[in-house]
Design an enzyme around this catalytic site. Structure first.
Site, PDB file in Angstrom:
ATOM      1  N   ARG A 165       0.945  -1.136   0.011  1.00 14.80           N
ATOM      2  CA  ARG A 165      -0.243   0.069   0.057  1.00 14.80           C
ATOM      3  C   ARG A 165       1.107   1.259  -0.176  1.00 14.80           C
ATOM      4  O   ARG A 165       1.957   1.357   0.628  1.00 14.80           O
ATOM      5  CB  ARG A 165      -0.899  -0.115   1.389  1.00 14.80           C
ATOM      6  CG  ARG A 165      -1.791  -1.059   1.296  1.00 14.80           C
ATOM      7  CD  ARG A 165      -2.495  -1.110   2.669  1.00 14.80           C
ATOM      8  NE  ARG A 165      -3.499  -2.173   2.733  1.00 14.80           N
ATOM      9  CZ  ARG A 165      -3.275  -3.394   3.474  1.00 14.80           C
ATOM     10  NH1 ARG A 165      -1.859  -3.611   4.024  1.00 14.80           N
ATOM     11  NH2 ARG A 165      -4.214  -4.272   3.342  1.00 14.80           N
ATOM     12  N   LYS A 191      -1.980  -2.711   7.761  1.00 11.82           N
ATOM     13  CA  LYS A 191      -3.396  -2.298   8.623  1.00 11.82           C
ATOM     14  C   LYS A 191      -3.294  -2.732  10.144  1.00 11.82           C
ATOM     15  O   LYS A 191      -2.840  -4.056  10.338  1.00 11.82           O
ATOM     16  CB  LYS A 191      -4.765  -2.505   8.007  1.00 11.82           C
ATOM     17  CG  LYS A 191      -4.821  -1.814   6.619  1.00 11.82           C
ATOM     18  CD  LYS A 191      -6.026  -2.018   6.086  1.00 11.82           C
ATOM     19  CE  LYS A 191      -6.430  -1.172   4.824  1.00 11.82           C
ATOM     20  NZ  LYS A 191      -7.729  -1.378   4.245  1.00 11.82           N
ATOM     21  N   HIS A 267      -2.442   2.627  -5.535  1.00 14.96           N
ATOM     22  CA  HIS A 267      -3.059   1.396  -5.435  1.00 14.96           C
ATOM     23  C   HIS A 267      -3.278   0.446  -6.690  1.00 14.96           C
ATOM     24  O   HIS A 267      -3.293  -0.833  -6.433  1.00 14.96           O
ATOM     25  CB  HIS A 267      -4.556   1.534  -4.675  1.00 14.96           C
ATOM     26  CG  HIS A 267      -4.790   0.560  -3.535  1.00 14.96           C
ATOM     27  ND1 HIS A 267      -4.171   0.356  -2.525  1.00 14.96           N
ATOM     28  CD2 HIS A 267      -5.889  -0.629  -3.559  1.00 14.96           C
ATOM     29  CE1 HIS A 267      -4.524  -0.577  -1.758  1.00 14.96           C
ATOM     30  NE2 HIS A 267      -5.664  -1.195  -2.434  1.00 14.96           N
ATOM     31  N   ARG A 270      -0.764  -2.037  -6.634  1.00 18.50           N
ATOM     32  CA  ARG A 270      -1.044  -2.995  -5.724  1.00 18.50           C
ATOM     33  C   ARG A 270      -1.858  -4.179  -6.286  1.00 18.50           C
ATOM     34  O   ARG A 270      -1.733  -5.511  -6.591  1.00 18.50           O
ATOM     35  CB  ARG A 270      -1.670  -2.719  -4.422  1.00 18.50           C
ATOM     36  CG  ARG A 270      -1.641  -3.456  -3.506  1.00 18.50           C
ATOM     37  CD  ARG A 270      -2.455  -2.749  -2.038  1.00 18.50           C
ATOM     38  NE  ARG A 270      -3.074  -3.583  -1.311  1.00 18.50           N
ATOM     39  CZ  ARG A 270      -2.437  -4.368  -0.403  1.00 18.50           C
ATOM     40  NH1 ARG A 270      -1.242  -4.798  -0.266  1.00 18.50           N
ATOM     41  NH2 ARG A 270      -3.219  -5.147   0.696  1.00 18.50           N
ATOM     42  N   HIS A 293      -3.635  -9.412   3.654  1.00 16.63           N
ATOM     43  CA  HIS A 293      -5.174  -9.496   3.681  1.00 16.63           C
ATOM     44  C   HIS A 293      -5.561 -10.051   4.869  1.00 16.63           C
ATOM     45  O   HIS A 293      -5.103 -11.227   4.915  1.00 16.63           O
ATOM     46  CB  HIS A 293      -5.853  -9.967   2.642  1.00 16.63           C
ATOM     47  CG  HIS A 293      -5.791  -8.823   1.216  1.00 16.63           C
ATOM     48  ND1 HIS A 293      -5.902  -9.352   0.049  1.00 16.63           N
ATOM     49  CD2 HIS A 293      -5.659  -7.709   1.070  1.00 16.63           C
ATOM     50  CE1 HIS A 293      -5.988  -8.369  -1.034  1.00 16.63           C
ATOM     51  NE2 HIS A 293      -5.857  -7.334  -0.320  1.00 16.63           N
ATOM     52  N   TYR A 302      -9.156 -10.961  -7.291  1.00 17.23           N
ATOM     53  CA  TYR A 302      -8.216 -11.463  -8.317  1.00 17.23           C
ATOM     54  C   TYR A 302      -8.341 -12.600  -8.886  1.00 17.23           C
ATOM     55  O   TYR A 302      -7.884 -12.904  -9.872  1.00 17.23           O
ATOM     56  CB  TYR A 302      -6.629 -11.353  -7.645  1.00 17.23           C
ATOM     57  CG  TYR A 302      -6.157 -10.233  -6.935  1.00 17.23           C
ATOM     58  CD1 TYR A 302      -6.109  -8.998  -7.643  1.00 17.23           C
ATOM     59  CD2 TYR A 302      -6.303 -10.273  -5.450  1.00 17.23           C
ATOM     60  CE1 TYR A 302      -5.777  -7.646  -6.787  1.00 17.23           C
ATOM     61  CE2 TYR A 302      -5.792  -9.129  -5.068  1.00 17.23           C
ATOM     62  CZ  TYR A 302      -5.830  -7.678  -5.612  1.00 17.23           C
ATOM     63  OH  TYR A 302      -5.303  -6.456  -5.242  1.00 17.23           O
TER      64      TYR A 302
END
Length: 349
Positions: A165, A191, A267, A270, A293, A302
């Site tokens: 990110r 995150k 992004h 990414r 994730h 994806y």
């Protein structure tokens, strides 16, 4: 039996505790997450002030109804031009805040339950939310052969080569790089302050070596990998700066290659990293781990990124067949302050 909501309890009275005691100290959320929640609650404050004339010192819990929240969500889309994703984030901020408030004051539980039933809107992923290799190649050809150009080009290579990110890439320090090993990698802080290690491709390492020789000839382990110097002070590059030059190179590249999307942003590199890994045969759990994730549902985008991939899958099926996814005192004192001052005091600014 639950007691009636205190008519004089200010809606934003728990904001400071929610952001800094609950999210930051108790839940250990990242600074970016805390800022996002604060922006969401501040947005709701702006709405109640503009539409209802109820500022920080006038908006009580009793006034915040499911209908008001729904009106706010509509206001975001129609008046502010917000995306569905932003709308959902704002709703999450209100729900999480009210859940915290109801834990602090049981009389607010019925109100939280009612508002928690407001549904998020499903966001359908774009047909093409990634770039082809040709598009990326043309974009990387755009930076000039200058010192700034070297930095910009490597930054984009780093985003695509690690799937980081933009905030993760900008927070990387030299000590986070392990390149003097058989299998080079970089430590990224994702995150919720969750660390992960991502392998560095040979092409990334080659460009990294050159970049370091230009920007960090005598670097210290604590130095930011990507930085800017303003008035003699070196600091990490800002997200806005990265977004600006990537957008500029994207626009220039599109004039030379029709495969480049109309809007190129950090992004997108990414997403491209994830999509290309999937096409190369990497499993979704592995891609999820590399991208940081928490849920496989996020990674599943994806698995259906473009028509070409879908058609190829159908062809394989067909071939197979043929052969066989507590602030009362402060409230009273603050009533004399203006709206902006009150917002700051409540932790909204």
């Amino acid at each position: 039996m639950l007691k009636k909501i205190n008519e004089h309890k200010m809606f934003f009275s728990f904001v400071s505790d929610f952001l800094f005691l609950h999210l930051k100290d108790h839940e250990h959320k990242s600074n970016n997450t805390v800022v996002a929640y604060r922006q969401g609650l501040n947005s709701f404050r702006e709405f109640t002030k503009e539409v209802y004339g109820k500022g920080v010192d006038k908006l009580t819990f009793e006034l915040v109804t499911p209908d008001m929240v729904r009106e706010y969500l509509k206001w975001l889309i129609e008046k502010k031009g917000s995306t569905i994703t932003t709308r959902n984030h704002r709703l999450t901020a209100i729900k999480q805040y009210l859940q915290y408030c109801s834990d602090r004051d049981i009389s607010l539980a019925p109100q939280y339950i009612k508002i928690s039933k407001i549904k998020h809107v499903t966001v359908r992923s774009n047909k093409r939310n990634w770039m082809t290799r040709d598009a990326i190649r043309v974009i990387l050809e755009q930076p000039p052969k200058t010192k700034i150009g070297i930095r910009d080009r490597f930054f984009m290579i780093f985003l695509y080569g690690t799937g980081a990110r933009v905030s993760e890439a900008l927070n990387v320090r030299l000590k986070d790089l392990e390149i003097a090993t058989k299998d080079p990698f970089v430590r990224l802080l994702g995150k919720g302050n969750k660390p992960r290690c991502v392998p560095l491709l040979d092409i990334t390492v080659e460009n990294l070596d050159y970049y370091l020789s230009v920007y960090h000839p005598n670097g210290s382990p604590g130095d930011y990998l990507f930085y800017t110097v303003i008035k003699g002070t070196k600091d990490s590059m800002s997200v806005a700066n990265a977004e600006r030059f990537i957008k500029k190179y994207g626009e220039a590249a599109r004039r030379a290659c029709s495969q480049v999307p109309e809007n190129v942003y950090p992004h997108l590199f990414r997403h491209s990293y994830g999509a290309h890994l999937y096409r190369m045969g990497f499993s979704l759990p592995v891609i999820a781990k590399l991208l940081g994730h928490e849920s496989l549902e996020t990674t599943e985008i994806y698995a259906h990124t473009d028509a070409e991939m879908i058609n190829e899958a159908f062809r394989k099926v067909e071939e197979s067949l043929q052969s066989q996814n507590s602030l009362k005192l402060k409230e009273k004192k603050w009533k004399l302050a203006d709206e902006e001052t009150l917002a700051k005091l409540y932790g909204l600014k």
